[in-house]
Design a protein around this motif. Structure first.
Motif, PDB file in Angstrom:
ATOM      1  N   ARG A  53       0.678  -1.260   0.103  1.00  0.00           N
ATOM      2  CA  ARG A  53       0.018   0.071   0.108  1.00  0.00           C
ATOM      3  C   ARG A  53       0.932   1.211  -0.053  1.00  0.00           C
ATOM      4  NH1 ARG A  53      -2.796  -2.705   4.020  1.00  0.00           N
ATOM      5  NH2 ARG A  53      -2.499  -1.010   5.363  1.00  0.00           N
ATOM      6  N   ALA A  54       1.986   1.076   0.608  1.00  0.00           N
ATOM      7  CA  ALA A  54       2.953   2.403   0.859  1.00  0.00           C
ATOM      8  C   ALA A  54       3.517   2.562  -0.621  1.00  0.00           C
ATOM      9  CB  ALA A  54       3.934   2.176   2.102  1.00  0.00           C
ATOM     10  N   ILE A  55       3.970   1.673  -1.323  1.00  0.00           N
ATOM     11  CA  ILE A  55       4.547   1.923  -2.449  1.00  0.00           C
ATOM     12  C   ILE A  55       3.585   2.275  -3.574  1.00  0.00           C
ATOM     13  CG2 ILE A  55       5.765   0.638  -4.470  1.00  0.00           C
ATOM     14  CD1 ILE A  55       6.888  -1.227  -2.190  1.00  0.00           C
ATOM     15  N   SER A  56       2.449   1.862  -3.697  1.00  0.00           N
ATOM     16  CA  SER A  56       1.411   2.298  -4.439  1.00  0.00           C
ATOM     17  C   SER A  56       1.079   3.891  -4.215  1.00  0.00           C
ATOM     18  CB  SER A  56      -0.004   1.367  -4.430  1.00  0.00           C
ATOM     19  OG  SER A  56       0.371   0.171  -4.800  1.00  0.00           O
ATOM     20  N   ASN A  57       1.012   4.154  -2.929  1.00  0.00           N
ATOM     21  CA  ASN A  57       0.546   5.550  -2.652  1.00  0.00           C
ATOM     22  C   ASN A  57       1.704   6.581  -2.464  1.00  0.00           C
ATOM     23  OD1 ASN A  57      -2.616   5.542  -2.273  1.00  0.00           O
ATOM     24  ND2 ASN A  57      -1.854   3.591  -1.622  1.00  0.00           N
ATOM     25  N   HIS A  58       2.892   6.028  -2.686  1.00  0.00           N
ATOM     26  CA  HIS A  58       4.136   7.062  -2.262  1.00  0.00           C
ATOM     27  C   HIS A  58       4.119   8.307  -2.805  1.00  0.00           C
ATOM     28  CE1 HIS A  58       6.186   5.499  -5.740  1.00  0.00           C
ATOM     29  NE2 HIS A  58       6.803   6.759  -5.869  1.00  0.00           N
ATOM     30  N   ASP A  59       3.333   8.814  -3.889  1.00  0.00           N
ATOM     31  CA  ASP A  59       3.202  10.074  -4.380  1.00  0.00           C
ATOM     32  C   ASP A  59       1.884  10.468  -4.508  1.00  0.00           C
ATOM     33  OD1 ASP A  59       5.821  10.911  -5.172  1.00  0.00           O
ATOM     34  OD2 ASP A  59       5.716   9.582  -6.943  1.00  0.00           O
ATOM     35  N   ARG A  60       1.151   9.962  -3.320  1.00  0.00           N
ATOM     36  CA  ARG A  60      -0.268  10.305  -3.195  1.00  0.00           C
ATOM     37  C   ARG A  60      -0.530  11.672  -2.770  1.00  0.00           C
ATOM     38  NH1 ARG A  60      -4.146   7.896  -1.353  1.00  0.00           N
ATOM     39  NH2 ARG A  60      -5.337   9.676  -0.742  1.00  0.00           N
ATOM     40  N   GLY A  61       0.527  12.593  -2.236  1.00  0.00           N
ATOM     41  CA  GLY A  61       0.389  13.895  -1.848  1.00  0.00           C
ATOM     42  C   GLY A  61       0.204  14.962  -3.263  1.00  0.00           C
ATOM     43  N   TRP A  62       0.463  14.157  -4.379  1.00  0.00           N
ATOM     44  CA  TRP A  62       0.278  15.009  -5.655  1.00  0.00           C
ATOM     45  C   TRP A  62      -1.347  14.688  -6.301  1.00  0.00           C
ATOM     46  CZ3 TRP A  62       3.888  18.336  -5.727  1.00  0.00           C
ATOM     47  CH2 TRP A  62       5.187  17.946  -5.045  1.00  0.00           C
ATOM     48  N   ILE A  63      -2.065  14.069  -5.616  1.00  0.00           N
ATOM     49  CA  ILE A  63      -3.296  13.675  -6.418  1.00  0.00           C
ATOM     50  C   ILE A  63      -4.068  15.055  -6.954  1.00  0.00           C
ATOM     51  CG2 ILE A  63      -5.520  12.752  -6.098  1.00  0.00           C
ATOM     52  CD1 ILE A  63      -4.158  10.635  -4.630  1.00  0.00           C
ATOM     53  N   ASP A  64      -4.219  15.742  -5.873  1.00  0.00           N
ATOM     54  CA  ASP A  64      -5.160  17.173  -6.252  1.00  0.00           C
ATOM     55  C   ASP A  64      -4.382  17.931  -7.175  1.00  0.00           C
ATOM     56  OD1 ASP A  64      -7.187  16.186  -4.547  1.00  0.00           O
ATOM     57  OD2 ASP A  64      -6.316  17.638  -3.079  1.00  0.00           O
ATOM     58  N   PRO A  88       6.948  24.047  -2.242  1.00  0.00           N
ATOM     59  CA  PRO A  88       5.732  23.635  -2.472  1.00  0.00           C
ATOM     60  C   PRO A  88       5.732  22.035  -2.594  1.00  0.00           C
ATOM     61  CG  PRO A  88       6.099  24.901  -4.732  1.00  0.00           C
ATOM     62  CD  PRO A  88       7.283  25.441  -3.477  1.00  0.00           C
ATOM     63  N   LYS A  89       6.938  21.507  -2.972  1.00  0.00           N
ATOM     64  CA  LYS A  89       7.517  19.990  -3.291  1.00  0.00           C
ATOM     65  C   LYS A  89       7.420  19.608  -1.874  1.00  0.00           C
ATOM     66  CE  LYS A  89      11.284  18.742  -4.596  1.00  0.00           C
ATOM     67  NZ  LYS A  89      12.316  18.425  -5.687  1.00  0.00           N
ATOM     68  N   LEU A  90       7.922  20.351  -0.821  1.00  0.00           N
ATOM     69  CA  LEU A  90       8.115  19.772   0.472  1.00  0.00           C
ATOM     70  C   LEU A  90       6.708  19.740   1.228  1.00  0.00           C
ATOM     71  CD1 LEU A  90      11.495  21.384   1.577  1.00  0.00           C
ATOM     72  CD2 LEU A  90      11.027  19.077   0.763  1.00  0.00           C
ATOM     73  N   THR A  91       5.991  20.761   0.910  1.00  0.00           N
ATOM     74  CA  THR A  91       4.529  20.661   1.533  1.00  0.00           C
ATOM     75  C   THR A  91       3.839  19.598   0.826  1.00  0.00           C
ATOM     76  OG1 THR A  91       4.728  23.344   1.458  1.00  0.00           O
ATOM     77  CG2 THR A  91       2.267  22.161   1.481  1.00  0.00           C
ATOM     78  N   PHE A  92       3.910  19.117  -0.367  1.00  0.00           N
ATOM     79  CA  PHE A  92       3.297  17.793  -0.827  1.00  0.00           C
ATOM     80  C   PHE A  92       3.788  16.401  -0.290  1.00  0.00           C
ATOM     81  CE2 PHE A  92       1.683  21.740  -3.131  1.00  0.00           C
ATOM     82  CZ  PHE A  92       0.328  21.407  -2.987  1.00  0.00           C
ATOM     83  N   TYR A  93       5.069  16.644  -0.017  1.00  0.00           N
ATOM     84  CA  TYR A  93       5.713  15.500   0.483  1.00  0.00           C
ATOM     85  C   TYR A  93       5.027  15.259   1.811  1.00  0.00           C
ATOM     86  CZ  TYR A  93       9.796  14.739  -2.658  1.00  0.00           C
ATOM     87  OH  TYR A  93      10.688  14.304  -3.673  1.00  0.00           O
ATOM     88  N   ARG A  94       4.906  16.328   2.599  1.00  0.00           N
ATOM     89  CA  ARG A  94       4.376  16.224   4.039  1.00  0.00           C
ATOM     90  C   ARG A  94       2.982  15.634   3.881  1.00  0.00           C
ATOM     91  NH1 ARG A  94       7.380  21.192   5.045  1.00  0.00           N
ATOM     92  NH2 ARG A  94       9.072  20.882   6.689  1.00  0.00           N
ATOM     93  N   ARG A  95       2.306  16.227   2.985  1.00  0.00           N
ATOM     94  CA  ARG A  95       0.781  15.874   2.987  1.00  0.00           C
ATOM     95  C   ARG A  95       0.521  14.675   2.690  1.00  0.00           C
ATOM     96  NH1 ARG A  95      -3.568  18.667  -1.154  1.00  0.00           N
ATOM     97  NH2 ARG A  95      -4.963  17.164  -1.125  1.00  0.00           N
ATOM     98  N   GLY A  96       1.353  13.976   1.738  1.00  0.00           N
ATOM     99  CA  GLY A  96       1.279  12.760   1.226  1.00  0.00           C
ATOM    100  C   GLY A  96       1.713  11.753   2.423  1.00  0.00           C
ATOM    101  N   LEU A  97       2.855  12.126   3.084  1.00  0.00           N
ATOM    102  CA  LEU A  97       3.259  11.065   4.035  1.00  0.00           C
ATOM    103  C   LEU A  97       2.225  11.274   5.183  1.00  0.00           C
ATOM    104  CD1 LEU A  97       7.073  12.274   4.253  1.00  0.00           C
ATOM    105  CD2 LEU A  97       6.147   9.809   3.615  1.00  0.00           C
ATOM    106  N   ASN A  98       1.379  12.313   5.672  1.00  0.00           N
ATOM    107  CA  ASN A  98       0.447  12.364   6.659  1.00  0.00           C
ATOM    108  C   ASN A  98      -0.568  11.466   6.328  1.00  0.00           C
ATOM    109  OD1 ASN A  98       1.996  14.249   8.022  1.00  0.00           O
ATOM    110  ND2 ASN A  98       0.870  15.886   7.380  1.00  0.00           N
ATOM    111  N   GLU A  99      -0.958  11.490   5.033  1.00  0.00           N
ATOM    112  CA  GLU A  99      -2.174  10.514   4.480  1.00  0.00           C
ATOM    113  C   GLU A  99      -1.685   9.046   4.674  1.00  0.00           C
ATOM    114  OE1 GLU A  99      -3.265  11.785   0.716  1.00  0.00           O
ATOM    115  OE2 GLU A  99      -4.206  13.741   1.778  1.00  0.00           O
ATOM    116  N   ILE A 100      -0.499   8.726   4.414  1.00  0.00           N
ATOM    117  CA  ILE A 100      -0.229   7.231   4.331  1.00  0.00           C
ATOM    118  C   ILE A 100       0.171   7.117   5.893  1.00  0.00           C
ATOM    119  CG2 ILE A 100       2.058   5.788   3.928  1.00  0.00           C
ATOM    120  CD1 ILE A 100       2.585   7.637   1.611  1.00  0.00           C
TER     121      ILE A 100
END
Length: 274
Positions: A53-64, A88-100
């Motif tokens: 699940r983590a590998i499939s979603n590792h870039d989920r911070g960019w979905i929107d 902004p890249k770091l912002t969406f890294y954090r967002r994705g990691l929080n969701e994971i």
């Protein structure tokens, strides 16, 4: 050029068009590769579902953000994951990691390490990067503590293997996006001239680096072969023409370009037994 939105696509230029693949689509593809990896290599199978699940979603911070491109005037191309601005890249890294992490603590630890490696490889320096790296080190330390408190400690061999698995599947997915299917070895993207870095650490390779070569426009050959069988994957892309971008702007041209499906079979070299 029109400048709206903020996609961090995998992007290459070909025949008067930009071939663009969404980041989360790339992540889903990496997850398919991980699901077919040789299972005998897994040191601790109990966390396998979390790892996939983590590998499939590792870039989920960019979905929107994967809906509308930014145009990079300096490069004369859409912004991609390679040149997207740091803050902004770091912002969406954090967002994705929080969701994971809300789904799997171990998966968040794994992806946090992955992004740290990408930052180190890039050689970028920025005060925001230092803050990000400090915050993520604290996240990982907290996850280690919490898993130990729950009598579910993480072994070094387990984490090392899973990090290599994420790195390889991420790289192989990127390979499909950044190389034109069927192109000769001489035109291979320079990142993989010497094969997939880190793949030599898998025991089945006997210290060899996994290398890739196109047999034709729909078949990619790998050696040593890392999967339990031939793997056929299908992913979506858009070929956005330069003329449409000039006429309409990047955002409208992207939205009016239909998705295409690309199917690739990943196989062993004929002389190599799976």
């Amino acid at each position: 050029m029109e400048n709206q939105g903020g996609i961090t696509v995998i992007c290459r230029e070909q025949d008067g068009a930009f071939v663009m693949i969404k980041q989360h689509e790339h992540g889903r593809l990496a997850g398919e590769f991980a699901a077919n990896f040789k299972e005998e290599q897994v040191p601790v199978p109990r966390r396998r579902a979390e790892v996939l699940r983590a590998i499939s979603n590792h870039d989920r911070g960019w979905i929107d953000l994967d809906e509308t491109p930014f145009w990079n005037d300096a490069e004369g191309a859409p912004y991609s994951f390679i040149d997207f601005p740091v803050v902004p890249k770091l912002t969406f890294y954090r967002r994705g990691l929080n969701e994971i992490e809300a789904d799997t603590q171990y998966g968040a630890l794994l992806c946090s390490l992955h992004f740290e490696r990408l930052i180190e490889v890039s050689g970028e320096e920025n005060p925001e990067l230092n803050n990000y790296l400090k915050d993520e080190a604290e996240r990982r330390a907290r996850i280690h503590r919490e898993l130990e408190q729950n009598a579910d400690p993480i072994g070094e061999a387990e984490l090392y293997y899973d990090a290599r698995l994420l790195q390889f599947c991420d790289d192989l997915s990127l390979y499909l996006g950044l190389n034109e299917p069927g192109s000769p070895k001489s035109e291979e993207h320079p990142w993989w001239t010497d094969g997939f870095s880190g793949s030599e650490d898998f025991s089945f390779t006997s210290g060899r680096v996994i290398t890739a070569e196109w047999q034709d426009a729909s078949t990619l050959l790998l050696e040593p072969f890392p999967f339990t069988r031939e793997v056929e994957v299908t992913f979506s892309l858009r070929r956005v023409s330069l003329s449409d971008i000039e006429d309409k702007g990047i955002a409208r041209a992207y939205h009016e370009t239909p998705d295409e499906e690309c199917s690739i079979t990943v196989s062993p070299r004929p002389e190599e037994a799976v």
